[in-house]
Scaffold this active site. Structure first.
Site, PDB file in Angstrom:
ATOM      1  CG  HIS A  25      -1.745  -1.188   1.454  1.00  0.00           C
ATOM      2  ND1 HIS A  25      -2.558  -1.754   0.506  1.00  0.00           N
ATOM      3  CD2 HIS A  25      -1.833  -1.975   2.563  1.00  0.00           C
ATOM      4  CE1 HIS A  25      -3.140  -2.836   1.021  1.00  0.00           C
ATOM      5  NE2 HIS A  25      -2.714  -2.991   2.248  1.00  0.00           N
TER       6      HIS A  25
ATOM      7  CG  ASP B 116       3.531  -7.548   3.782  1.00  0.00           C
ATOM      8  OD1 ASP B 116       2.416  -7.676   3.245  1.00  0.00           O
ATOM      9  OD2 ASP B 116       3.755  -6.710   4.679  1.00  0.00           O
TER      10      ASP B 116
END
Length: 485
Positions: free
Chosen positions: A77, A232
């Site tokens: 993000h 991730d």
């Protein structure tokens, strides 16, 4: 051998694996976060590149020389805005930054099909609302922006000269048509952008470029391929073999995530469930996301003058009469240090201790912290189940996986079996290395992304679940009361 680089929030981690899957070496380099104003969370993108070099050079030179491919993973993000010279125009705005809450409503008004296109509710953590904030508050920066990259993809640009990203990370921007696995022109237009501002899209194991000559020389390896990689959580899931429909993972890192792989796209935006692409073609996943998990342990240990997480876990385990450890007192902790996503989508909520009295002790406060994070995850798993996802077992990764006591609390509150794996604490860098191995060797995900050997299994304890149930009811009431003020 294969190198995985994870561009995290607190550090950049480098991991080298053998063709057998064995982890041969690890190294890391620390990062810092800047919080110049309330709700803000930023990092210097150049620091990611510097930390990546430091982490890789911390590996043994002989091992580095044998690397055949590189895979990237990273915090999702983050809005990295580049000018025409490909240099950052401002600090990157991170995943746990909450300043763009007003822009989220504006974005959904500008494009009423936002949730239909992306499968997700607009949240301040996502990238698109951050650009809407920059457009409104830093118009000169917005006008100068030529490219927007996610954190790991800025590192890719520095390593290869290529502007590329993968599906799993890009799904967290709110610019992706997640079902179609392509940029949405309508979502880009809603923030005043177009495809020229975006990197090329690739599936996780696809090659996006090769190491630049100067980087390869500095690292003591050949000009090996660099694959697209993954966000991730998707990378962490590959590291523990979470590939098939219904397989799940609990990540207890800085943030906390319950991740479940899906054979089809199954969104539930009404309850702030994240529905993203997985790092493999034709696979999606759902997540409930909690912005503070192990970070609550770090914060509380510091606040209580406890040396570190290990000592804090021990303190919590010994709390109460005869070391009851859990459900030993009325103290409640609401773990919202950076706001919350699933299911509340509330960037303004903040953490609190409730129910403290003269009889409260540091150990009982420590126990309340572990319970509070578990209660928040229980709210998240309820949202996943409401989306039709059955969850009976979760593999555990991240720094929080080191505490079996916390595992007993989590398993009992969530009502799921927790599986602890050898090497489960390695994290997303392992998934990056596995994607590199798939690209270089042509091996399948099923052959490369296997589940590591089981180290321990924790089953739900019905007695503990019953003892904690009243506290969870109070916890939910406390959230409602706290959010009202």
């Amino acid at each position: 051998m294969f190198l995985g680089i994870d561009v995290g929030t607190s550090c950049v981690k480098a991991v080298v694996t053998a063709a057998s899957g064995e982890v041969l070496a690890q190294s890391s380099a620390d990062l810092t976060v800047s919080r110049p104003h309330p709700l803000w969370s930023e990092q210097d993108p150049v620091a990611w590149v510097e930390a990546a070099h430091k982490a890789v050079l911390g590996l043994d030179a002989t091992i580095r020389a044998g690397v055949e491919g590189v895979g990237l993973a990273g915090q999702m993000h983050g809005a990295t805005l580049l000018g025409s010279d490909d240099k950052p125009l401002r600090p990157a705005i991170l995943w746990n930054d909450g300043r763009s809450f007003a822009e989220c409503a504006g974005l959904e008004a500008a494009e009423p099909r936002t949730r239909e296109i992306t499968g997700n509710i607009a949240m301040p953590g996502f990238t698109a609302p951050k650009l809407a904030w920059v457009r409104a508050h830093e118009p000169d920066v917005f006008a100068a922006t030529k490219t927007v990259l996610l954190p790991k993809d800025f590192v890719r640009l520095a390593l290869t000269g290529e502007k590329a990203s993968d599906m799993s990370d890009s799904a967290g921007t709110l610019w992706l048509d997640v079902a179609a696995r392509d940029w949405s022109d309508d979502m880009l237009a809603a923030t005043g952008l177009n495809r020229s501002h975006m990197p090329r899209l690739h599936e996780g194991p696809e090659v996006t470029g090769t190491l630049r000559e100067d980087v390869a020389r500095s690292w003591g390896m050949g000009r090996v391929p660099v694959v697209a990689g993954a966000g991730d959580n998707a990378a962490g899931a590959l590291g523990v073999g979470v590939l098939g429909d219904g397989q799940g993972m609990l990540s207890l890192g800085t943030s906390g995530v319950i991740f479940v792989a899906n054979a089809a796209f199954r969104p539930n935006p009404a309850q702030a469930v994240h529905a993203f692409c997985h790092a493999l073609p034709g696979v999606w996943h759902q997540m409930s996301v909690h912005l503070s998990a192990a970070s609550c342990i770090d914060w509380a240990a510091k606040a209580c003058n406890v040396p570190g997480p290990a000592e804090f876990f021990a303190l919590a385990e010994g709390a109460g009469a005869e070391g009851a450890g859990a459900a030993c007192g009325p103290e409640l902790f609401l773990p919202y240090l950076s706001g919350e996503r699933t299911p509340h989508n509330d960037p303004h909520i903040r953490a609190a201790f409730i129910g403290l009295g003269n009889e409260s002790t540091t150990s009982r406060m420590a126990a309340a912290v572990l319970e509070g994070v578990a209660f928040a995850h229980a709210d998240g798993i309820d949202a996943l189940r409401a989306a039709g996802t059955q969850i009976d077992e979760l593999c555990v990764i991240g720094g929080g996986s080191r505490s079996a006591h916390w595992g007993r609390i989590l398993s009992s509150v969530l009502g799921v079996r927790l599986v602890y794996l050898h090497g489960g604490e390695v994290g997303p860098a392992l998934g990056g290395a596995r994607l590199a191995q798939m690209a270089v060797t042509g091996a399948s995900a099923a052959d490369v992304c296997t589940r590591p050997p089981v180290r321990a299994v924790i089953e739900p304890d019905p007695a503990l679940a019953a003892a904690l149930a009243p506290k969870r009811t109070r916890f939910r009431a406390a959230y409602a009361a706290l959010s009202a003020i």
